[in-house]
Design a protein around this motif. Sequence first.
Motif, PDB file in Angstrom:
ATOM      1  N   PRO A  42      -2.618   8.260   5.250  1.00 57.09           N
ATOM      2  CA  PRO A  42      -1.587   8.609   6.544  1.00 57.09           C
ATOM      3  C   PRO A  42      -0.910   9.666   5.359  1.00 57.09           C
ATOM      4  N   ALA A  43      -0.491  10.587   6.337  1.00 55.28           N
ATOM      5  CA  ALA A  43       0.235  12.006   5.055  1.00 55.28           C
ATOM      6  C   ALA A  43       0.833  11.312   4.711  1.00 55.28           C
ATOM      7  N   ARG A  46       0.546  10.176   1.186  1.00 54.76           N
ATOM      8  CA  ARG A  46      -0.482  11.198  -0.106  1.00 54.76           C
ATOM      9  C   ARG A  46       0.518  11.354  -1.182  1.00 54.76           C
ATOM     10  N   LYS A  71       1.176  -0.563   2.686  1.00 57.10           N
ATOM     11  CA  LYS A  71       0.371  -0.173   3.838  1.00 57.10           C
ATOM     12  C   LYS A  71      -1.282  -0.033   3.579  1.00 57.10           C
ATOM     13  N   LEU A  75      -6.061  -0.359   4.295  1.00 59.86           N
ATOM     14  CA  LEU A  75      -6.321   0.686   4.671  1.00 59.86           C
ATOM     15  C   LEU A  75      -8.204   0.204   3.690  1.00 59.86           C
TER      16      LEU A  75
END
Length: 102
Positions: A42-43, A46, A71, A75
């Motif tokens: 997710p931006a 990063r 988070k 992923l």
Amino acid sequence: MSRRHHAISLQQAAQESPTFARLSEMIRASNDRLQAIRSLLPAPLRACVQAGPMDEGGWCLLVSSNAVAAKLRQLLPALQAHLSQQGMPVDAIRIKVQNRSG
């Protein structure tokens, strides 16, 4: 007997030393893997994720907080699958929260 010391570049040192060459290769491989998965992150996360060390046990991602780590753990299966598809498989991805001191 006078000995002259000449500075050499890191690249030259890596080429002349098997240990440095291996270390250089591992750093490059870690950075390549981070670039390969960056688009899947997710931006907002990063900037919070850095490439960490690679070893026989897998690859480590360094993160800035416990929230980012939580988070990222969600992923991991997708990240690992993507790396395999890109020809950069890892046995495991570990996440380490970096302690900020000072």
